[in-house]
Design an enzyme around this catalytic site. Structure first.
Site, PDB file in Angstrom:
ATOM      1  N   ASP A 126      63.055  27.930  52.652  1.00 51.02           N
ATOM      2  CA  ASP A 126      63.880  28.521  53.694  1.00 51.02           C
ATOM      3  C   ASP A 126      63.297  29.881  54.072  1.00 51.02           C
ATOM      4  O   ASP A 126      63.125  30.742  53.215  1.00 51.02           O
ATOM      5  CB  ASP A 126      65.312  28.683  53.143  1.00 51.02           C
ATOM      6  CG  ASP A 126      66.238  29.355  54.131  1.00 51.02           C
ATOM      7  OD1 ASP A 126      65.955  29.277  55.336  1.00 51.02           O
ATOM      8  OD2 ASP A 126      67.240  29.955  53.702  1.00 51.02           O
ATOM      9  N   ASP A 128      64.122  32.961  56.413  1.00 47.63           N
ATOM     10  CA  ASP A 128      65.280  33.478  57.135  1.00 47.63           C
ATOM     11  C   ASP A 128      64.923  34.778  57.849  1.00 47.63           C
ATOM     12  O   ASP A 128      64.355  35.684  57.240  1.00 47.63           O
ATOM     13  CB  ASP A 128      66.399  33.729  56.108  1.00 47.63           C
ATOM     14  CG  ASP A 128      67.735  33.977  56.773  1.00 47.63           C
ATOM     15  OD1 ASP A 128      67.744  34.585  57.862  1.00 47.63           O
ATOM     16  OD2 ASP A 128      68.762  33.573  56.214  1.00 47.63           O
ATOM     17  N   ASP A 322      63.175  32.412  50.807  1.00 48.79           N
ATOM     18  CA  ASP A 322      64.325  32.709  49.946  1.00 48.79           C
ATOM     19  C   ASP A 322      64.132  31.856  48.685  1.00 48.79           C
ATOM     20  O   ASP A 322      64.296  30.637  48.729  1.00 48.79           O
ATOM     21  CB  ASP A 322      65.619  32.335  50.674  1.00 48.79           C
ATOM     22  CG  ASP A 322      66.853  32.519  49.790  1.00 48.79           C
ATOM     23  OD1 ASP A 322      66.696  32.748  48.574  1.00 48.79           O
ATOM     24  OD2 ASP A 322      67.974  32.427  50.322  1.00 48.79           O
TER      25      ASP A 322
END
Lengths: 418, 348
Positions: A126, A128, A322
């Site tokens: 992920d 972000d 992440d």
């Protein structure tokens, strides 16, 4: 971007959670007195009815755990469907605000966590926008005060009207945010391919639907990796704990450089990337006097010293993922092809990262004109058209209204009957 | 393909080596027979050297036929494991395993050094050891400076990848799905794994009856050890000993090795609490890899009596946490350095 949901039921996540599947069947639909939710639920249902083929699933639907967050705000986890048809019927029936699917496969996906029988999990990443801490984000994002409901332009730590610190950032990513996110995706794909040996066709890139990208790796060699091993991969990508000794020299606290016993430093992976960034060359994978002279020169010509220069480059090379998302092997993750309720955009597959435009390729198709009561003036760009939103009533296509309402900077306008 | 006999004598933990004694129907009870006395004696001397002297003096006697050399080495290895099992003290087991793995490491280094690029036997030993014992497939990259490569996932099966920073994946050369290791690194990995394997084999040993000879020797070794290293009592401040330091004492008591940051924490703490050099040495002596010269040098360095004459202070709680050495309890509330607990108690 919506954080993928953690596996822990007792997590500090603000997500409300309902475990029982039967709860979902008693679902009374969206909260009756919230016109926004009623309207969004209707639009989402229409979208899923028309575009269910966009939902991406592998051949093991019955082995995945699914999760629905409905418009009452609760997440129903441990859902399981026999096949894609059954899942889609359920999606249209309940019109969830968010739909999650486990990257993991289980023997008993609907059982409680310790009874599920973990088979393995795809490797997921992920990236972000929040983690990039871009300067532009401070300017184009907005601040919502939970206390007095004021919405202000730019990012503030407290409300300028009531001084409350109970503020929430409204993320409105711009093209610069997307460009920087793409750079991170490119770095990640390069390491996955060059260092971890993952074939490009096993690396699936998705726009998260809000302010980030999700990368799914479908590769047998990584499917069975434990959480701890995945943690090692994240440390590698983040460059956490990297020792400068790997470059063939040591730096002490006073920034003095000492050459380490000369051996073959196979110039690959992190070493190759760092040396290339530092414009240093290993001759035949060995350190020589020229190399040491160049290091000394870098040290002497930089105010931040050699440690500072190297640390900056480690920061530049590291991929801003992440790690918690990758490490959690029981997590449910937004399902590709479904709407992200934080933006009303779809988590969509990226076939060409360079040309991909989320504000074009991730919009839902619903475009009937609707009235929207905007709280602030803002300018949005969707599907090649610029929309100047003025505070008050605006006539705009549904897909723009969904974005504004999802961001919490406008209400659907319903004319009262006389 | 089979190893030569001589190679097996150097690696008696291999299944193939064991077959040299099992084919002759060797039984543990036979060890009470006088024909095995010299082997029992050799195993005893080896253990004494390892655990009491901290010495690696063991020599294989090559002045015999190949068959006998292998048989004897395998039997001595088995006797050693039996003796250690019978002594049944964690610290002894770990110290023995460390020295024994270091011995095999030396053989492997010398075999690798003496071999040329095409020496199939040595490569075969390495592959065999890794595949048989550690379930890891190792490949040799002849075209890439004779580096060994292990698949990332297999590499991460080895505990060392998580224990020591330089062995973390981020500090390895990783390319195309493989971790690359040079000759000395593969040997280091081998030693670490072998250490764990020897401990595991000792733990799993469960002979129905132990020969009298073994019991009597192990009893005498055990009482000698207990006299030398009575149960560890934390010096002085038992009631105010910071939990992180207490944890290190517990580790020493169990015969575990300490990481470098743990040694620094313990050393600086002992110096802070005014322990004499001899008192400190007595404590460090219990570590499996104890070396008096190095320990003395490092303690003097920490105390500021060597090098740049700077005395090192006890690391902060924050740093201790970073090194995974913090075992915080309620007593730690409000402190930022373990020494504050001593100060707090003594100021009451």
């Amino acid at each position: 971007m919506t954080s993928p949901t953690t596996s822990s039921h007792t997590s500090s996540s603000s997500d409300k959670l309902k475990d029982s599947i039967t709860d979902s069947f008693n679902y009374p639909h969206s909260v009756e007195d919230d016109p926004n939710k009623i309207w969004l639920e209707k639009v989402f249902r229409k979208h899923y009815f028309n575009s269910s083929s966009e939902i991406e699933l592998d051949n093991y639907v019955s082995e995945h755990e699914f999760g629905f967050r409905l418009f009452d705000g609760y997440i129903r986890r441990h859902l399981n469907f026999k096949n894609k048809r059954e899942l889609i019927a359920s999606i249209i029936k309940f019109s969830p605000s968010d739909i999650f699917c486990s990257p993991a496969r289980y023997q008993h996906p609907s059982a409680s966590m310790d009874q599920k029988g973990w088979i393995g999990a795809d490797l997921i990443f992920d990236i972000d926008g929040k983690d990039l801490q871009l300067d532009c984000a401070r300017i184009h994002n907005m601040t919502f005060c939970k206390n007095c409901k004021l919405i202000e332009k730019e990012v503030h730590t407290s409300c300028s009207k009531c001084n409350s610190s109970m503020v929430q950032i409204v993320e409105l990513p711009c093209q610069n945010c997307i460009r920087n996110l793409k750079k991170e995706v490119t770095k990640l794909v390069e390491v996955l391919h060059d260092d971890f040996g993952i074939e490009n066709n096993s690396i699936n890139i998705f726009f998260s639907g809000n302010n980030g990208f999700h990368i799914h790796v479908v590769d047998e060699s990584f499917f069975n990796l434990s959480s701890m091993k995945r943690s090692s991969l994240t440390q590698y990508l983040l460059g956490r704990g990297y020792l400068v000794d790997n470059l063939g020299f040591r730096i002490d606290k006073s920034d003095n450089i000492t050459m380490l016993p000369n051996k073959i430093y196979y110039n690959k992976g992190w070493r190759a990337r760092l040396l290339s960034r530092l414009h240093l060359q290993l001759k035949n994978h060995r350190i020589d006097d020229k190399f040491m002279r160049k290091i000394t020169q870098i040290k002497e010509t930089n105010k931040i010293g050699i440690s500072g220069v190297i640390n900056n480059q480690i920061q530049n090379i590291s991929v801003k993922i992440d790690p918690n998302v990758t490490i959690d092997i029981h997590r449910i993750f937004r399902l590709a092809g479904t709407i992200n309720s934080k933006s009303g955009l779809v988590k969509s597959r990226v076939n060409n990262l360079t040309t991909f435009d989320p504000f074009k390729e991730s919009c839902i198709r619903e475009d009937a004109l609707v009235k929207l009561d905007a709280f602030v003036d803002t300018k949005l760009f969707f599907n090649g058209t610029s929309y100047k939103i003025k505070t008050g009533i605006n006539n705009i296509p549904e897909f723009v209204a969904v974005y504004i309402i999802s961001k919490g900077i406008g209400d659907i306008y319903i004319e009262k009957l006389k | 393909m089979r190893f030569g006999n001589k190679d097996l004598a150097r690696y008696p933990f291999l299944r193939e080596a064991l077959s040299y004694v099992t084919k002759n129907e060797f039984k543990i009870e036979d060890l009470d027979n006088s024909e095995f006395y010299h082997l029992v004696e050799k195993a005893k001397r080896k253990i004494e050297d390892y655990v009491f002297e901290g010495k690696l003096a063991y020599q294989i006697d090559y002045n015999k036929t190949h068959e006998i050399i292998v048989q004897e080495e395998v039997i001595i290895f088995l006797i050693s494991l039996l003796l250690i099992k019978s002594i049944s003290i964690d610290s002894v087991t770990k110290k023995f395993a460390l020295f024994e793995s270091m011995r095999f490491e030396r053989y492997l280094i010398s075999d690798l050094d003496n071999s040329n690029q095409d020496d199939k036997t040595v490569k075969l030993i390495l592959y065999k050891i890794f595949e048989d014992l550690f379930q890891t497939k190792v490949d040799l990259e002849v075209d890439i400076f004779n580096f060994y490569k292990i698949k990332i996932s297999d590499y991460l099966d080895h505990p060392i990848a998580f224990q020591e920073r330089e062995w973390n994946l981020v500090n390895r050369t990783v390319d195309k799905g493989y971790v690359y290791l040079d000759g000395s690194e593969i040997v280091r990995l081998f030693r670490n794994e072998l250490y764990l394997l020897i401990i595991d084999r000792i733990k799993k040993m469960n002979p129905e009856v132990l020969p009298d000879m073994i019991i009597s020797i192990s009893d005498s070794l055990k009482s000698r050890w207990e006299k030398m290293y009575p149960p560890l009592r934390a010096p002085g401040h038992q009631d105010i000993l910071p939990p992180c330091i207490q944890h290190i004492y517990n580790q020493i008591d169990k015969g575990e090795n300490l990481s470098h940051p743990a040694r620094v924490l313990l050393g600086t703490f002992l110096i802070y609490t005014n322990k004499s050099m001899e008192e400190m040495i007595d404590l460090f002596k219990r570590l499996p890899d104890y070396n008096e010269q190095i320990t003395r040098y490092q303690l003097e360095h920490l105390a500021g009596k060597r090098g740049n004459t700077k005395q090192y202070f006890v690391p902060s709680c924050e740093k201790i946490k970073l090194n995974n050495l913090c075992f915080e309890t309620v007593v730690c509330k409000g402190i930022s350095n373990p020494t504050q607990l001593i100060y707090r108690k003594s100021s009451k």
